[in-house]
Design a protein around this motif. Structure first.
Motif, short mmCIF file in Angstrom:
data_model
loop_
_atom_site.label_atom_id
_atom_site.label_comp_id
_atom_site.label_asym_id
_atom_site.label_seq_id
_atom_site.Cartn_x
_atom_site.Cartn_y
_atom_site.Cartn_z
N THR A 79 18.21 -36.38 20.55
CA THR A 79 17.09 -36.29 21.49
C THR A 79 16.01 -35.31 21.06
OG1 THR A 79 18.38 -34.72 22.77
CG2 THR A 79 18.35 -36.97 23.57
N CYS A 80 16.26 -34.56 20.00
CA CYS A 80 15.24 -33.59 19.57
C CYS A 80 14.02 -34.34 19.04
CB CYS A 80 15.80 -32.67 18.49
SG CYS A 80 14.53 -31.61 17.78
N SER A 104 14.75 -37.78 27.61
CA SER A 104 16.12 -37.33 27.43
C SER A 104 16.99 -37.85 28.57
CB SER A 104 16.18 -35.81 27.26
OG SER A 104 16.30 -35.16 28.47
N CYS A 125 13.64 -25.88 25.86
CA CYS A 125 13.70 -27.23 25.26
C CYS A 125 13.45 -28.34 26.27
CB CYS A 125 15.06 -27.47 24.60
SG CYS A 125 15.18 -29.15 23.94
N ALA A 131 17.85 -30.82 24.37
CA ALA A 131 18.59 -31.08 23.14
C ALA A 131 19.40 -29.86 22.71
CB ALA A 131 17.63 -31.48 22.02
N ASP A 176 21.38 -31.31 19.75
CA ASP A 176 21.52 -32.76 19.80
C ASP A 176 20.37 -33.42 19.01
OD1 ASP A 176 21.84 -35.39 20.37
OD2 ASP A 176 22.06 -35.13 22.54
N THR A 235 13.61 -31.54 25.98
CA THR A 235 14.46 -32.73 25.96
C THR A 235 15.93 -32.37 26.18
OG1 THR A 235 14.89 -32.65 23.60
CG2 THR A 235 12.93 -33.86 24.29
#
Ligand SMILES: Nc1nc2c(c(=O)[nH]1)N[C@H]1C(S)=C(S)[C@@H](COP(=O)(O)OP(=O)(O)OC[C@H]3O[C@@H](n4cnc5c(=O)[nH]c(N)nc54)[C@H](O)[C@@H]3O)O[C@H]1N2
Ligand SMILES: Nc1nc2c(c(=O)[nH]1)N[C@H]1C(S)=C(S)[C@@H](COP(=O)(O)OP(=O)(O)OC[C@H]3O[C@@H](n4cnc5c(=O)[nH]c(N)nc54)[C@H](O)[C@@H]3O)O[C@H]1N2
Ligand code: SF4
Ligand code: SF4
Ligand code: SF4
Ligand code: SF4
Ligand code: SF4
Ligand SMILES: [Mo]
Lengths: 312, 249, 961
Positions: free
Chosen positions: B21-22, C199, B167, B171, B18, B169
């Motif tokens: 959001t990365c 996020s 990860c 992502a 994604d 986030t």
């Protein structure tokens, strides 16, 4: 693409060898070249030597040369494997042809068929070599219709240069041999120029935008690479020559590979035998250096699409 | 094996990344290195690790791009690893059969015992996903953490690639992209997941979710708001008195 | 087609570990939980602990590279004593006995004569509860950690305003917020929590606005990026305030209930109490009750305090609600969007729109949690309602000399919107909030420093007026760093960045020993680095070093090691006990307190000792009161773990809050539990105590929470903590500058104090910027934290250094083109103070007046066991050379620290530069220094690293082909 020595020498030397083998395998049975055994020894020896040198040099860059036999296994799908198989198989008829010619002084009949077979297999080998490159979609400079014809014609042409040189060294002047040189030269020149024109005019199918899928936002530029120094991928795939240098190198290659051999070959027709032999050897040497530069450029000018990820 | 599986199964395991959001933290890249340097492709050798030109084998690398010009564009962080393509020329060019694609789940692997280190597969990969281990003389690449995702020594929820667990986030998503109803496939459908360089025809399994549009506009539908209307009483003391509606403490 | 050979059999389920140990990561200060997988006694793999409250299983790049830190060839192996000249880096190995004896000899002599001649400063450590206490037992006021050069502006502005702060002491309500404004954050201490939060926030469809001159990292994923001009956030925020006031969009109820907005400010121009809060006989602040129409204690419940007007105080003076002063100030046209657009670089329309969005989110999208709670006055509220606008800010605000006021402006904005510790807003993490400011004063007044005796209190605290300063009779500083002096009255974290320079200059006095723990003071944590190296090695007329002794406790061959006379080699974080205490910088979240430990998961393979053990040992040998028993024997013979369990700050309160009481059943307070550490280890090395749902918001005014906090020992009384829009302590300093009171600033500092101790937030141009000719030096130069590198200590990490082996100077494409600077070319970065050569990288997403680089990538050649030609030193560069530690001289010759005038916070980001293309065919960065030799005992690093080869699962036999 990184022009590693092994990948430069291999196709140059083996191409030359296979070209010579094709000419010998076709012309000898057709009795268009002298059938004396010493000539056979030197010319066939040279051809098979060059081929073998090329094949061995291609193993220099393998991580595990001792496993090279495994490379014969995937002929169903891999052009590299096919090339290996064909190269090896070619030795059989070529060897028989050599036995007939050198051992018995025979180049026709069964031995002639062997020669023809060797020529055909050699042709396919060169074709496979060309296809290794021509099938690599990530490298547009290779994956196009000019690459295989260039490989084939250059093999014939450089083979012809050596054939001419050896023949003159043996004191067998013949205008038709020079004609083969000139004919293959003209073919190679036109194909190579066509290739270069194609290269210069080719529109990039892949762009940083397609590589990242971000084109809908706008022009895509690299901000930070995954690391500021090099990686395997940038070392191997990121090699590029500046346009300026490429143009210069193309000129050198053209002069050494085409112009000089052309002039020298014409000289062989017009002069005394020892001068002619000298000129022919010079033409062959010039052509050989030229083809190495050409091969070097073939790599150095080729841009791998992965470089799009690295800011190219 | 180098020939692609004739009857690939329906299962296509892969990753979805994604880009919205990365943040480009490199966590996935390092955790990948950490897991895999002791895993089935061990080691991920590092040459000259403390010297002038350290070069190591990594299966996952994070780039940063800018799309669009000037202040109006976007910065997009972009992790890149093997996409486990459906038409992986990296496999078909391999002369030895070392490179192969598994029919049961589509994972593309290198059998290091067969690899002669000719590097041709790395030339054939448009995505730079293959890394040659000069020390071992063999090609290495993302294994999709095959030694995690099926590993019964791990509790079920942890059977995902190392980069996905790490990860921060979220992502990175892992799953079966062959099944149109899998959560990951639905995510791709919802967010318009993309193929990288579709024009080359490798049909990557991994997908990238594009960044969502920015929300700098005034359109309330986009999160913008109606402009503040000045409080008619707002000049000086009158505003204050207006505030002094007897609120209690 | 049949397969022509059997496919390889991949072992898809290899065994991962023989044993898993859970501890706390220390690849940075975020303190995530990690699970360490061990095979045959070696670390196979580190992963995030899914149960851990900080990281919930995720792990960042640094954390994942822990193995390479632990195995780094730069690890020191044995104590070292300098043999060459200082700075040359030549050492001999000595035994620990000798090393400790030497330290005791030096320190003992100091303690017997003048304890303040020991300057004991610590950097990135997390043992400040121990080190601060140790310093006060020693008797020196000269102790602080790194906060002064880090983010004391955030800490101080927060604690004096709302009794809590950003940094890692509070967090946005990630779940519920609808709009997040983030100012100047690249990575922060809450590395993983922020990423997890962002996020979540994006998944919820909330809007994320990042205010930052550079569009990378978090800003890259922001829904809106505001590329502000550095140092101008204060103006931007006050313009938002202006807009909100203009529209009447403020939460008056919140202001009345929770802030000092209605408190009456004495209006008595020229008087000794002008601007202070009017108080009744008991000291309670007064307000005007609209209902009874009379003055009332502002602390009383159920009154209707006025927010405006002017009221006669009993003594005849008049008083005005603080809020009216505030409104009058920010209504001024100088704060209008159009007026600030030019300076901030943010278009007026954008400012207006953000104000409108903030107001819309706050007032139209309120969030409600159906959870009754009871306020400080015992009133029950049926639900918790909040204004879902959250803010977070860090060093982009902090590292400017106007950062204290800017940070206060942000807190002010939060209060006006009513979004402090409410659902959807900013949330305190226990043990915060504390009274604003807490009643803890720094010790070290002139009479409190006595040879051979401890100080009566800790060296750091929160002055609430001039009387609390650490100054001599003549107003001169007591401390070597001049913290808590008139130069930096609220320097709550000390000023480590000034220590080498002040000590070298003997200003305010020379010291004997500089004792540095975990700070790279000769490199990246120094301003003016080249000069600092000189100061550390400079000699006086008699030929002795101007700083006679330097001791450093480091674990690695850092640049600092070379400048030390005695090096005490520490363990790595996987080899020792550590404590992440509620007394220090805990790992709490807004939903509950938490603390943690580290425990040795492997044993050191070299002759190193945990520094805390060594410090306790030295203290005992010096006979420091808290460290020995009455019979003179060591009080903590078991070293740090012994101390962690048995030391009590006050009876019942120790380093760790979990499993207290002899049987381990108590939390927060309780007797020492001999098995406490075992309990922690069993529990995954952390303790957490979720707050009951009714305590989770409005903590500053929530009766149940406040009582709980008292019971836990976090605060002294359950009184409501009133948020300070208007800061009375600031006004007290200002009054002193106007000649009132007992403790007065020296004449030359009066104007400065008067100006910068404004009780309401102000904006001014940062000092170093203001002192620099803007035409000659038109660009702001900043640094940012790279997410995959921790300050200087990641470069010895074989994996991390492959990501950032060197750094570039980033500049906007258009600006570069205008300057004739090409991508990848080399430039000289010139500040009024010096010149650094670097390679540029052009980019799009950066404020047009700004250049920046990744922080602390550039290394000194030879340090960190890297080869002399490593890219870190060949191409990497350090911006610090360009940043002076002092501002240009005042007219009277006095030079202030390059720091915030209120807190002493180092102003790293006030730097202005110009660029000059390098025309001499440069291929390397500059300046370059002689390579440091590798300390003895460190082997030359190997040229091939095959880490993990031994863990590779055995390949099953392949069937014959
Ligand atoms: N990976 C990693 N994490 C770390 C650290 C590390 O070294 N590496 N260090 C830790 C430490 S000690 C600290 S103090 C924290 C600091 O964490 P951050 O606060 O994130 O620190 P910086 O990297 O200094 O980021 C400052 C940001 O502010 C921006 N900025 C600069 N000037 C201004 C301004 O005037 N206005 C605004 N709005 N923005 C501005 C910069 O562009 C940058 O993005 O990080 C901690 N976490
Ligand atoms: N230009 C510029 N300069 C800055 C900043 C900036 O933004 N820009 N940021 C400033 C800020 S906020 C900070 S916090 C400082 C940080 O700067 P420093 O406090 O100097 O931090 P580090 O570089 O991490 O150095 C810490 C030292 O601790 C050592 N160390 C690491 N692990 C251990 C251990 O386990 N035990 C012991 N005993 N020692 C250990 C390292 O080897 C190193 O020598 O930098 C400041 N400097
Ligand atoms: S990404 Fe590259 S290596 Fe991976 S399957 Fe596709 S072509 Fe092969
Ligand atoms: S390098 Fe190995 S895997 Fe790649 S094509 Fe060659 S043999 Fe196959
Ligand atoms: S799936 Fe595994 S091997 Fe592939 S990139 Fe992620 S961590 Fe690396
Ligand atoms: S870990 Fe996640 S956020 Fe970090 S770089 Fe990888 S994909 Fe991006
Ligand atoms: S943020 Fe990364 S380095 Fe810092 S404690 Fe967490 S995992 Fe470790
Ligand atoms: Mo910091």
């Amino acid at each position: 693409m990184q022009p590693a020595y092994s990948v430069i020498f291999f196709p140059s030397a083996s191409g030359m060898g296979y070209g010579l083998l094709i000419l010998l395998g076709v012309l000898a049975p057709a009795e268009m070249i002298p059938d004396n055994r010493a000539f056979g020894l030197v010319s066939l020896g040279f051809a098979l030597g060059a081929v073998t040198f090329g094949l061995v040099s291609s193993m220099w860059h393998l991580g595990h040369p001792e496993r090279v036999l495994l490379a014969y296994t995937q002929w169903r799908s891999s052009w590299l494997s096919r090339e290996g198989v064909l190269a090896t198989v070619t030795y059989a008829p070529a060897g028989l042809f050599a036995i007939g010619w050198i051992g018995f002084g025979e180049v026709v009949g069964f031995w002639g068929v062997c020669g023809l077979a060797a020529a055909v297999l050699a042709g396919f080998t060169v074709y496979s070599t060309g296809m290794i490159y021509a099938s690599l979609r990530p490298i547009p400079a290779w994956c196009n219709r000019w690459v295989v014809p260039v490989y084939l014609s250059l093999a014939l042409f450089t083979g012809a240069l050596w054939l001419n040189a050896i023949r003159l060294l043996f004191g067998h002047p013949a205008a038709d041999a020079s004609l083969v040189v000139v004919a293959t030269l003209l073919l190679s020149v036109s194909l190579k120029w066509a290739y270069w024109r194609y290269l210069d005019g080719a529109r990039a199918g892949s762009t940083p935008e397609t590589a990242t899928g971000l084109g809908s936002i706008g022009k895509v530029r690299l901000l930070d690479p995954p690391r500021t120094q090099t990686t395997y991928v940038t070392q191997e795939m990121g090699y590029r020559v500046a346009r300026r240098h490429a143009a210069k190198l193309r000129r050198y290659a053209s002069v050494l590979l085409f112009a000089l051999p052309f002039v020298l070959t014409l000289a062989t027709v017009a002069t005394h035998s020892w001068i002619a032999a000298g000129a022919a050897v010079a033409a062959a040497l010039s052509g050989s250096v030229g083809v190495v530069i050409e091969r070097w450029l073939f790599f150095a000018e080729a841009k791998h699409v992965v470089t799009l990820y690295h800011g190219a | 094996m180098t020939s692609l599986p004739r009857d690939p199964g329906p299962k296509k395991l892969g990753l979805v990344i994604d880009l919205d959001t990365c943040v480009g933290c490199h966590a996935c890249a390092v955790s990948c290195k950490e897991w895999n340097t002791g895993g089935v492709a061990a080691p991920l050798t590092d040459l000259d690790p403390y010297g002038a030109d350290p070069v190591g084998v990594w299966f996952n690398r994070v780039h940063a791009y800018e799309a669009g010009d000037g202040m109006g564009g976007r910065t997009v962080h972009f992790p890149r690893s093997c996409l486990h393509c459906d038409e992986p020329a990296c496999v078909s060019v391999c002369p030895t059969g070392a490179s192969y694609k598994r029919e049961e789940d589509g994972i593309v692997l290198v059998d290091e015992d067969l690899c002669i280190g000719c590097k041709l597969c790395s030339w054939a990969c448009p995505y730079g996903a293959r890394e040659y281990d000069r020390d071992a003389g063999v090609m290495k690449k993302c294994t999709l953490c095959i030694d995690r995702i099926y590993n019964e020594n791990l509790p079920e929820p942890e059977r995902v690639p190392a980069c996905v667990t790490a990860c921060p986030t979220s992502a990175r998503h892992f799953g079966d992209l062959g099944d149109p109803d899998s959560p990951i496939s639905r995510l791709v459908a919802e967010r318009g997941g993309r193929d990288l360089m579709p024009e080359l025809g490798y049909r990557p399994v991994n997908k990238y979710l594009p960044p969502r549009p920015t929300r700098g506009g005034t359109d309330p539908a986009e999160g913008g708001a109606d402009p503040l209307r000045p409080e008619p009483e707002s000049d000086g003391g009158r505003f204050l008195r207006w505030l002094d509606a007897t609120l209690s403490r | 087609m049949p397969a022509n050979r059997e496919r390889e059999r991949v072992d898809t389920a290899p065994k991962i570990s023989d044993e898993v140990k859970e501890t706390t990561c220390y690849m940075c200060a975020c303190r995530c939980g990690v699970r360490v997988h061990l095979r045959n006694g070696h670390i196979r793999y580190l992963e995030g602990n899914p149960r851990h409250p900080v990281n919930r299983g995720v792990l960042c790049a640094k954390g994942s590279a822990g193995i390479m830190q632990h195995n780094s060839p730069a690890r020191l192996r044995k104590p070292l004593r300098r043999v060459g000249a200082r700075g040359e880096g030549r050492f001999e190995e000595i035994e620990w006995e000798e090393a400790i004896a030497l330290a005791v000899e030096w320190l003992g002599a100091i303690r017997r004569s003048d304890p303040k001649k020991l300057a004991f400063f610590t950097g990135r450590d997390q043992s400040q509860a121990l080190t601060g206490w140790w310093a006060s037992q020693f008797g020196t006021p000269n102790h602080a950690a790194h906060g002064g050069f880090c983010s004391v502006n955030m800490a101080a502005a927060g604690i004096y305003t709302i009794g809590g702060s950003f940094w890692e002491f509070g967090e946005p309500d990630w779940e519920r917020t609808r709009l997040l404004l983030m100012f100047g954050v690249a990575e922060d201490h809450d590395s993983n929590p922020i990423k997890i939060g962002l996020s979540k926030l994006k998944a919820n469809g909330a809007k994320f606005v990042s205010v930052n001159p550079v569009r990378t990292g978090y800003s890259a994923i922001a829904d809106e990026w505001i590329g502000i001009r550095p140092g101008t956030d204060g103006l931007f925020v006050l313009a938002l305030v202006h807009e909100l006031l203009r529209a009447g969009s403020v939460d008056a109820e919140f202001l009345i209930r929770y802030t000092n907005a209605p408190w009456l400010v004495i209006r008595d121009e020229g008087g000794p109490e002008d601007g202070l809060i009017a108080r009744d006989g008991d000291g309670a602040p007064l307000c005007w009750d609209l209902r009874s129409e009379e003055l009332s204690s502002a602390l009383a419940p159920d009154i209707s305090p006025a927010l405006s007007g002017s009221y006669r105080l009993p003594d005849g003076r008049s008083g005005t609600p603080a809020f009216e002063l505030l409104v009058r100030r920010y209504q001024q046209p100088e704060f209008a969007p159009d007026a600030v657009a030019g300076t901030t670089g943010v278009p007026a329309a954008t400012i207006r729109r953000i104000a409108a969005e903030v107001a819309a989110a706050a007032f139209q999208e309120t969030v409600t949690i159906e959870q009754p709670w009871t306020d400080w006055a015992g009133r029950r509220h049926e639900r918790m309602t909040g204004r879902p606008v959250a803010m977070h800010a860090m060093r982009g605000i902090s590292a400017h000399s106007n950062g204290f006021h800017t940070c206060r402006a942000i807190h002010l904005l939060q209060m006006l919107l009513g979004t402090v510790d409410v659902p959807g807003g900013f949330r305190y993490k226990p043990p915060f909030p504390k009274p604003a400011p807490p009643p803890l004063k720094p010790a070290g007044k002139p009479g409190e420093i006595v040879p051979g005796a401890p100080m009566p209190g800790p060296p750091l605290g929160f002055p609430s007026g001039p009387a609390d300063l650490l100054v001599n009779e003549d107003g001169s500083p007591v401390r070597i760093d001049k913290a808590f002096s008139w130069e930096a009255p609220l320097a709550a974290h000390g000023m480590l960045h000034m220590v080498p320079a002040n000590a070298w200059r003997g200003d305010p006095y020379p010291i004997d020993t500089l004792f540095i723990y975990m700070a790279n003071m000769s490199w990246n944590s120094a301003m003016n680095t080249a000069e600092t190296m000189h100061m550390l090695t400079d000699r006086d007329d008699a030929g002795g070093y101007r700083i006679p002794h330097i001791i450093c406790a480091d674990a690695y061959a850092s640049e600092m090691v070379a400048y030390s006379d005695l090096v005490l080699p520490d363990t790595t974080y996987l080899e020792r006990w550590d404590c992440i205490s509620l007394l220090d910088r805990p790992i709490s979240s807004a939903d509950g307190a938490a603390d943690a430990i580290r425990h040795p998961v492997v044993q050191p393979d070299r002759d190193v000792r945990p520094f805390q053990d060594v410090l306790i040992d030295i203290g005992a040998r010096l006979g420091l009161p808290g460290l020995v028993r009455d019979d003179g024997s060591p009080r903590y013979p078991g070293g740090y773990p012994d101390y962690l369990v048995n030391h009590q700050r006050v009876p019942g309160i120790g380093s760790l809050a979990g499993w207290r009481g002899v049987d381990g059943t108590m939390e927060g307070t309780g007797d020492p539990n001999p098995e406490q550490l075992e309990r922690y280890v069993e529990a995954g090395s952390f303790w957490q105590q979720p707050l009951a749902p009714e305590m989770r918001f409005f903590k500053h005014a929530n009766r149940d929470y406040l009582k709980h906090a008292v019971a836990m020992g976090w605060i002294g009384s359950p009184d409501q903590i009133i948020l300070q829009l208007y800061s009375e302590p600031m006004q007290r300093f200002r009054l002193a500058a106007r000649g009132h009171g007992q403790v007065l600033p020296p004449a030359e500092l009066r104007e400065r104090i008067d100006r910068y101790f404004d009780p309401l937030p102000i904006w001014y141009q940062p000092f170093h910027e203001a002192a620099t000719d803007g035409d000659a030096y038109p660009l702001h130069a900043l640094t940012q934290r790279p997410m995959a590198m921790y300050h200087s200590w990641g470069s010895m990490n074989a994996w991390l250094r492959q990501i950032h082996p060197s750094n570039r100077l980033y500049i906007g494409r258009r600006r570069a083109e205008a300057l004739g600077i090409e991508d990848d070319s080399w430039v000289d970065i010139v500040s009024p103070h010096g010149r650094v050569r670097a390679r540029v990288k052009l980019m799009e997403g950066v404020n047009e007046d700004t250049v920046w680089t990744w922080n602390a990538i550039g290394k000194r050649a030879g340090a960190w066991a890297l080869s002399d030609d490593a890219p870190e030193s060949r191409e990497g560069f350090l911006l610090n050379h360009l940043i002076p530690e002092r501002l240009p001289p005042q007219p009277d010759g006095h030079r202030h620290a390059n720091a915030d005038p209120v807190t002493g916070q180092a102003a790293w980001y006030d730097l202005r530069v110009r660029l000059k293309p390098a025309t001499d065919g440069a291929t390397a960065s500059a300046p370059r220094f002689d390579p440091l030799p590798r300390p003895p005992g460190l082997a030359a690093p190997s040229s091939v690293l095959r880490f993990g080869a031994g863990f590779r699962p055995r390949r099953p036999e392949r069937a014959a082909r």
